[in-house]
Design a protein around this motif. Structure first.
Motif, mmCIF file in Angstrom:
data_model
loop_
_atom_site.group_PDB
_atom_site.id
_atom_site.type_symbol
_atom_site.label_atom_id
_atom_site.label_comp_id
_atom_site.label_asym_id
_atom_site.label_seq_id
_atom_site.Cartn_x
_atom_site.Cartn_y
_atom_site.Cartn_z
ATOM 1 N N GLU A 226 -2.897 5.423 9.527
ATOM 2 C CA GLU A 226 -2.351 5.884 8.548
ATOM 3 C C GLU A 226 -3.053 7.151 8.112
ATOM 4 O O GLU A 226 -2.355 8.130 7.604
ATOM 5 N N SER B 195 -0.990 10.695 7.691
ATOM 6 C CA SER B 195 -0.566 10.951 6.183
ATOM 7 C C SER B 195 -1.438 12.138 5.548
ATOM 8 O O SER B 195 -1.668 11.866 4.398
ATOM 9 N N SER C 1 -0.117 13.566 2.499
ATOM 10 C CA SER C 1 0.346 12.424 1.252
ATOM 11 C C SER C 1 -0.960 11.963 0.573
ATOM 12 O O SER C 1 -1.372 10.739 0.977
ATOM 13 N N SER D 117 -4.616 5.278 -1.296
ATOM 14 C CA SER D 117 -4.385 3.791 -0.953
ATOM 15 C C SER D 117 -5.103 3.215 0.154
ATOM 16 O O SER D 117 -5.500 1.974 0.518
ATOM 17 N N THR D 118 -4.966 3.869 1.436
ATOM 18 C CA THR D 118 -5.671 3.610 2.417
ATOM 19 C C THR D 118 -6.943 3.627 2.400
ATOM 20 O O THR D 118 -7.931 2.748 2.881
ATOM 21 N N LYS E 272 -0.408 -3.251 -6.462
ATOM 22 C CA LYS E 272 -1.345 -2.765 -5.304
ATOM 23 C C LYS E 272 -2.755 -2.906 -5.631
ATOM 24 O O LYS E 272 -3.530 -3.753 -4.606
ATOM 25 N N LEU F 90 0.716 -1.096 -0.006
ATOM 26 C CA LEU F 90 -0.005 0.000 0.234
ATOM 27 C C LEU F 90 0.747 1.364 0.151
ATOM 28 O O LEU F 90 0.405 2.395 -0.611
ATOM 29 N N ARG F 91 1.795 1.011 0.622
ATOM 30 C CA ARG F 91 2.882 2.491 0.520
ATOM 31 C C ARG F 91 3.954 2.578 -0.659
ATOM 32 O O ARG F 91 4.709 3.406 -0.606
ATOM 33 N N SER F 92 3.651 1.299 -1.325
ATOM 34 C CA SER F 92 4.671 1.327 -2.768
ATOM 35 C C SER F 92 3.959 2.267 -3.835
ATOM 36 O O SER F 92 2.701 2.062 -3.824
ATOM 37 N N PRO G 14 -1.277 10.349 -2.136
ATOM 38 C CA PRO G 14 -0.876 8.794 -2.593
ATOM 39 C C PRO G 14 -1.182 7.913 -1.356
ATOM 40 O O PRO G 14 -1.891 6.774 -1.540
ATOM 41 N N ARG G 15 -0.762 8.063 -0.173
ATOM 42 C CA ARG G 15 -1.290 7.110 1.016
ATOM 43 C C ARG G 15 -2.539 7.292 1.218
ATOM 44 O O ARG G 15 -2.956 6.180 1.630
#
Length: 312
Positions: free
Chosen positions: A101, A105, A108, A114-115, A74, A66-68, A110-111
């Motif tokens: 998260e 975050s 951020s 993803s979360t 993903k 998830l963090r990539s 993108p993070r």
């Protein structure tokens, strides 16, 4: 042995009968035990102890994925989370991760995106029971819907790029709002007060003039996701006054970024009012109809300014 029935107390008064203890009996009662001072106990995190080695490795793999920036990997991982029946033991760790998260975050995108996708995968898995974890999921989703700083502040504020769910906070807010509404509907039968509480939170954010336009956008998106009946019942009456304030805000600023934000809010407002009219929940006339037209003017006015600037 024999059993006998007697009154312990009548209207709060203990009757003086042989079966009840007297003052002398109470005086002979043992003294209370001395108070024991509480001892501070340190509880170590139980993640390693509660999970098998395989599940621990899989959990770490999902977090790392998830963090990539690897989008195909993903997507594949989240599809597995959304369908695997054997991940119930990881559910409390997933929800705890989402809660932490989001809080860590906020700058951020993108993070955060993803979360949010992980939260959607958990809700999509028919084998998961999310009811015990609503207290962690709902605050995170409402933060993604209404939070002020959901992206790092640019060095030179300008009109944001085209909408991309991974990098644009407007799309992120709308997606979080839709997921919040879905969660409210899923558990409405067991928690009748859940949707009204979410509605009040969203409406309070919308009516707060101190909140920035992105928060108002998220509030409108959240209320719209709850359905046209909710909009008609609690939101439409406030629209005329809000649109008047929106026009004043647009006239009072020359900052491109702020004008763009106001235009995005106006577009969301127009879409929400149109949804109420199309659903036939209420007849759109009078002040709400005028407010919708004025919001369309705000949206079109700013769109014309932006188009002119791009030509130049």
């Amino acid at each position: 042995p024999t059993l006998a029935v007697h009154w312990l107390a009548i209207d709060g008064v203990q009757p003086a009968i042989p079966s009840n203890p007297g003052e002398a009996d109470r005086a002979d009662a043992p003294a209370k035990r001395p108070r024991v001072e509480p001892v501070e106990v340190h509880v170590k995190p139980a993640l390693q102890a509660e999970l098998s080695k395989e599940l621990q490795l899989y959990y770490d793999h999902i977090v790392a994925t998830l963090r990539s920036p690897d989008c195909p990997r993903k997507t594949s991982t989240l599809q597995h989370v959304a369908s695997d029946p054997g991940l119930q033991q990881l559910l409390p760790y997933f929800t705890r991760f989402i809660h932490a998260e989001v809080a860590a975050s906020l700058k951020s995108l993108p993070r955060l995106a993803s979360t949010l996708r992980l939260a959607a995968a958990l809700l999509a898995n028919p084998h998961f029971s999310l009811e015990p974890y609503l207290h962690q999921l709902l605050p995170a989703l409402l933060t993604l819907t209404l939070g002020k700083p959901l992206h790092a502040k640019p060095a030179k504020p300008s009109v944001p790029p085209p909408i991309d769910p991974a990098t644009d906070h407007w799309s992120l807010r709308a997606a979080a709002a839709a997921l919040t509404a879905r969660l409210a509907r899923s558990f409405h039968a067991n928690y009748a007060s859940l949707q009204p509480r979410i509605t009040q939170t969203l409406l309070a954010a919308f009516l707060d003039p101190a909140k920035p336009p992105p928060t108002h956008f998220g509030a409108i998106a959240g209320l719209a996701a709850l359905g046209p009946r909710v909009l008609a019942a609690v939101w439409i009456p406030h629209v005329p006054a809000y649109v008047a304030a929106l026009r004043d805000a647009l006239a009072g600023t020359s900052k491109k970024h702020r004008r763009f934000e106001i235009a995005r809010v106006a577009a969301a407002l127009v879409a929400a009012v149109a949804a109420v009219a199309e659903a036939g929940v209420m007849e759109l006339k009078g002040e709400p109809a005028v407010a919708k037209a004025e919001a369309e003017d705000v949206e079109m006015e700013e769109a014309g300014v932006m188009a002119k600037e791009e030509e130049e």
